[in-house]
Design a protein around this motif. Structure first.
Motif, mmCIF file in Angstrom:
data_model
loop_
_atom_site.group_PDB
_atom_site.id
_atom_site.type_symbol
_atom_site.label_atom_id
_atom_site.label_comp_id
_atom_site.label_asym_id
_atom_site.label_seq_id
_atom_site.Cartn_x
_atom_site.Cartn_y
_atom_site.Cartn_z
ATOM 1 N N ARG A 172 28.736 43.073 13.465
ATOM 2 C CA ARG A 172 28.323 44.304 12.778
ATOM 3 C C ARG A 172 29.221 44.606 11.586
ATOM 4 N NH1 ARG A 172 24.683 47.709 15.183
ATOM 5 N NH2 ARG A 172 23.912 47.065 17.240
ATOM 6 N N LEU A 173 30.508 44.343 11.707
ATOM 7 C CA LEU A 173 31.412 44.595 10.580
ATOM 8 C C LEU A 173 31.162 43.620 9.428
ATOM 9 C CD1 LEU A 173 34.795 45.328 12.402
ATOM 10 C CD2 LEU A 173 33.372 46.942 11.139
ATOM 11 N N LEU A 174 30.770 42.417 9.748
ATOM 12 C CA LEU A 174 30.552 41.420 8.710
ATOM 13 C C LEU A 174 29.166 41.513 8.079
ATOM 14 C CD1 LEU A 174 32.182 38.281 10.378
ATOM 15 C CD2 LEU A 174 33.037 39.506 8.380
ATOM 16 N N LEU A 175 28.145 41.734 8.900
ATOM 17 C CA LEU A 175 26.768 41.560 8.435
ATOM 18 C C LEU A 175 25.875 42.767 8.669
ATOM 19 C CD1 LEU A 175 26.404 37.964 9.856
ATOM 20 C CD2 LEU A 175 26.798 38.565 7.478
ATOM 21 N N GLY A 176 26.354 43.834 9.279
ATOM 22 C CA GLY A 176 25.537 45.016 9.472
ATOM 23 C C GLY A 176 24.821 45.006 10.812
ATOM 24 N N PRO A 177 23.862 45.921 10.986
ATOM 25 C CA PRO A 177 23.186 46.044 12.291
ATOM 26 C C PRO A 177 22.412 44.798 12.707
ATOM 27 C CG PRO A 177 22.707 47.927 10.856
ATOM 28 C CD PRO A 177 23.416 46.936 10.036
ATOM 29 N N GLU A 178 21.711 44.169 11.774
ATOM 30 C CA GLU A 178 20.946 42.951 12.079
ATOM 31 C C GLU A 178 21.834 41.743 11.782
ATOM 32 O OE1 GLU A 178 18.060 43.150 13.510
ATOM 33 O OE2 GLU A 178 17.892 45.338 13.302
ATOM 34 N N TRP A 179 22.726 41.445 12.692
ATOM 35 C CA TRP A 179 23.775 40.464 12.396
ATOM 36 C C TRP A 179 23.555 39.103 13.065
ATOM 37 C CZ3 TRP A 179 26.350 38.614 16.696
ATOM 38 C CH2 TRP A 179 26.199 39.365 17.879
ATOM 39 N N PRO A 221 38.411 31.608 15.637
ATOM 40 C CA PRO A 221 39.240 31.487 14.420
ATOM 41 C C PRO A 221 38.451 31.694 13.130
ATOM 42 C CG PRO A 221 39.733 29.704 15.943
ATOM 43 C CD PRO A 221 38.520 30.393 16.466
ATOM 44 N N VAL A 222 37.204 31.220 13.139
ATOM 45 C CA VAL A 222 36.371 31.411 11.945
ATOM 46 C C VAL A 222 36.078 32.892 11.732
ATOM 47 C CG1 VAL A 222 34.130 30.911 10.914
ATOM 48 C CG2 VAL A 222 35.361 29.118 12.102
ATOM 49 N N LEU A 223 35.724 33.617 12.796
ATOM 50 C CA LEU A 223 35.456 35.054 12.667
ATOM 51 C C LEU A 223 36.702 35.815 12.252
ATOM 52 C CD1 LEU A 223 33.128 35.787 15.722
ATOM 53 C CD2 LEU A 223 32.510 35.592 13.307
ATOM 54 N N SER A 224 37.867 35.412 12.769
ATOM 55 C CA SER A 224 39.101 36.095 12.383
ATOM 56 C C SER A 224 39.369 35.955 10.893
ATOM 57 C CB SER A 224 40.269 35.512 13.195
ATOM 58 O OG SER A 224 41.480 36.110 12.796
ATOM 59 N N GLU A 225 39.168 34.757 10.339
ATOM 60 C CA GLU A 225 39.390 34.558 8.907
ATOM 61 C C GLU A 225 38.346 35.296 8.064
ATOM 62 O OE1 GLU A 225 41.284 33.375 5.519
ATOM 63 O OE2 GLU A 225 41.944 33.195 7.608
ATOM 64 N N LEU A 226 37.095 35.299 8.525
ATOM 65 C CA LEU A 226 36.058 36.016 7.784
ATOM 66 C C LEU A 226 36.296 37.533 7.796
ATOM 67 C CD1 LEU A 226 32.865 34.065 8.954
ATOM 68 C CD2 LEU A 226 34.011 33.927 6.728
ATOM 69 N N LEU A 227 36.787 38.051 8.909
ATOM 70 C CA LEU A 227 37.102 39.482 8.969
ATOM 71 C C LEU A 227 38.268 39.829 8.047
ATOM 72 C CD1 LEU A 227 36.737 40.137 12.792
ATOM 73 C CD2 LEU A 227 35.322 41.114 10.979
ATOM 74 N N HIS A 228 39.236 38.915 7.942
ATOM 75 C CA HIS A 228 40.358 39.155 7.025
ATOM 76 C C HIS A 228 39.878 39.205 5.578
ATOM 77 C CE1 HIS A 228 44.340 39.095 5.341
ATOM 78 N NE2 HIS A 228 44.100 37.953 4.715
ATOM 79 N N GLN A 229 39.025 38.287 5.186
ATOM 80 C CA GLN A 229 38.482 38.303 3.827
ATOM 81 C C GLN A 229 37.630 39.547 3.585
ATOM 82 O OE1 GLN A 229 39.230 36.251 1.374
ATOM 83 N NE2 GLN A 229 40.540 34.982 2.681
ATOM 84 N N ARG A 230 36.879 39.957 4.592
ATOM 85 C CA ARG A 230 36.069 41.176 4.469
ATOM 86 C C ARG A 230 36.949 42.404 4.283
ATOM 87 N NH1 ARG A 230 31.561 43.632 2.804
ATOM 88 N NH2 ARG A 230 30.812 45.227 4.246
ATOM 89 N N ALA A 231 38.074 42.456 4.997
ATOM 90 C CA ALA A 231 38.995 43.585 4.848
ATOM 91 C C ALA A 231 39.601 43.625 3.451
ATOM 92 C CB ALA A 231 40.097 43.498 5.908
ATOM 93 N N PHE A 282 31.067 26.001 8.958
ATOM 94 C CA PHE A 282 32.329 25.839 9.688
ATOM 95 C C PHE A 282 32.149 25.095 11.012
ATOM 96 C CE2 PHE A 282 32.467 29.791 7.238
ATOM 97 C CZ PHE A 282 33.599 29.583 6.467
ATOM 98 N N HIS A 283 31.002 24.489 11.227
ATOM 99 C CA HIS A 283 30.762 23.789 12.479
ATOM 100 C C HIS A 283 31.720 22.607 12.601
ATOM 101 C CE1 HIS A 283 28.606 21.670 15.692
ATOM 102 N NE2 HIS A 283 28.041 22.864 15.960
ATOM 103 N N PRO A 284 32.302 22.376 13.793
ATOM 104 C CA PRO A 284 33.292 21.274 13.927
ATOM 105 C C PRO A 284 32.697 19.886 13.762
ATOM 106 C CG PRO A 284 32.813 22.289 16.059
ATOM 107 C CD PRO A 284 32.172 23.150 15.018
ATOM 108 N N ASP A 285 31.407 19.718 14.008
ATOM 109 C CA ASP A 285 30.784 18.402 13.829
ATOM 110 C C ASP A 285 30.392 18.137 12.386
ATOM 111 O OD1 ASP A 285 31.072 18.029 16.516
ATOM 112 O OD2 ASP A 285 29.010 18.642 17.009
ATOM 113 N N GLY A 286 30.654 19.057 11.502
ATOM 114 C CA GLY A 286 30.316 18.872 10.099
ATOM 115 C C GLY A 286 29.581 20.079 9.551
ATOM 116 N N PRO A 287 29.795 20.386 8.274
ATOM 117 C CA PRO A 287 29.110 21.561 7.691
ATOM 118 C C PRO A 287 27.604 21.358 7.656
ATOM 119 C CG PRO A 287 30.224 20.307 5.992
ATOM 120 C CD PRO A 287 30.636 19.702 7.290
ATOM 121 N N ARG A 288 26.896 22.418 7.885
ATOM 122 C CA ARG A 288 25.442 22.407 7.866
ATOM 123 C C ARG A 288 24.953 23.750 7.356
ATOM 124 N NH1 ARG A 288 25.072 20.764 13.915
ATOM 125 N NH2 ARG A 288 26.782 19.482 13.076
#
Length: 201
Positions: A26-33, A84-94, A44-50
């Motif tokens: 919700r903090l990153l993308l709003g109600p429809e997240w 870890p991906v969500l933590s970094e994205l939340l930091h950039q959002r802040a 950020f998928h570990p098997d390769g970006p997609r």
């Protein structure tokens, strides 16, 4: 004027579960997240970006088993690489929100100065808005009271813009032979040329 209502503070996450994932989404993308989160985690998928991961995964990550239900549980555990991906994205959002807050505060001060000074960008409409949003001096704390204005001679019961009472018309000499016309002729004055009866006829 509409005002911004401050949002209540989010509770502290107790564990890395579906509720914490929902708060981050919700903090990153709003109600429809949920569906946008699948696209956001794709690179950020570990098997390769997609382009995106399975759009059903965010829905299954937040599922909770229903006790006593005979239906099969389709929930999935949240992979460890997501946090870890969500933590970094939340930091950039802040950081982005902090920069937007500084720009909003600076723009608020600049617009307020232009409105008070009544410059070109403000004009008459800006001064009207400033007067409408500013409380009167009598309601401000510590402001001196204004002296009452001298009366303009208008009665209190008569509102501003009301038509004034008409004055009584003067009587003109009559030319139809009434007593007032005879009185005017005896006094040496010339009767009125127009054959217009006076008020006493």
């Amino acid at each position: 004027m509409a005002r911004y209502t401050r949002r209540t503070r989010l509770p502290e996450p107790e564990a890395l579960d579906g509720r914490t994932l929902e708060m981050a989404g919700r903090l990153l993308l709003g109600p429809e997240w949920k569906r946008p989160l699948a696209k956001l985690l794709g690179p950020f998928h570990p098997d390769g970006p997609r382009e995106t991961i399975d759009p059903r995964l965010p829905f299954r990550w937040t599922m909770e088993p229903t006790p006593g239900s005979s239906k099969p549980f389709n929930g999935r555990p949240i992979p460890g690489w997501v946090w870890p991906v969500l933590s970094e994205l939340l930091h950039q959002r802040a950081l982005d929100l902090a920069a937007d807050a500084r720009d909003a505060q600076r723009l608020h001060l600049e617009i307020g100065g232009l409105v008070r000074d009544g410059k070109k960008s403000g004009g008459v409409m800006a001064r009207k808005i400033f007067r409408a949003c500013t409380p009167p001096r009598s309601s401000r704390p510590g402001s001196p009271r204004r002296r009452p204005r001298p009366s303009s001679g208008r009665s209190i019961s008569q509102p501003c813009g009301a038509p004034r009472p008409s004055r009584p018309r003067r009587r003109r000499p009559c030319s139809t032979g009434c007593p007032s016309n005879a009185k005017e002729s005896a006094s040496g004055r010339r009767p009125q040329r127009r054959a217009r009866p006076c008020m006493s006829c």
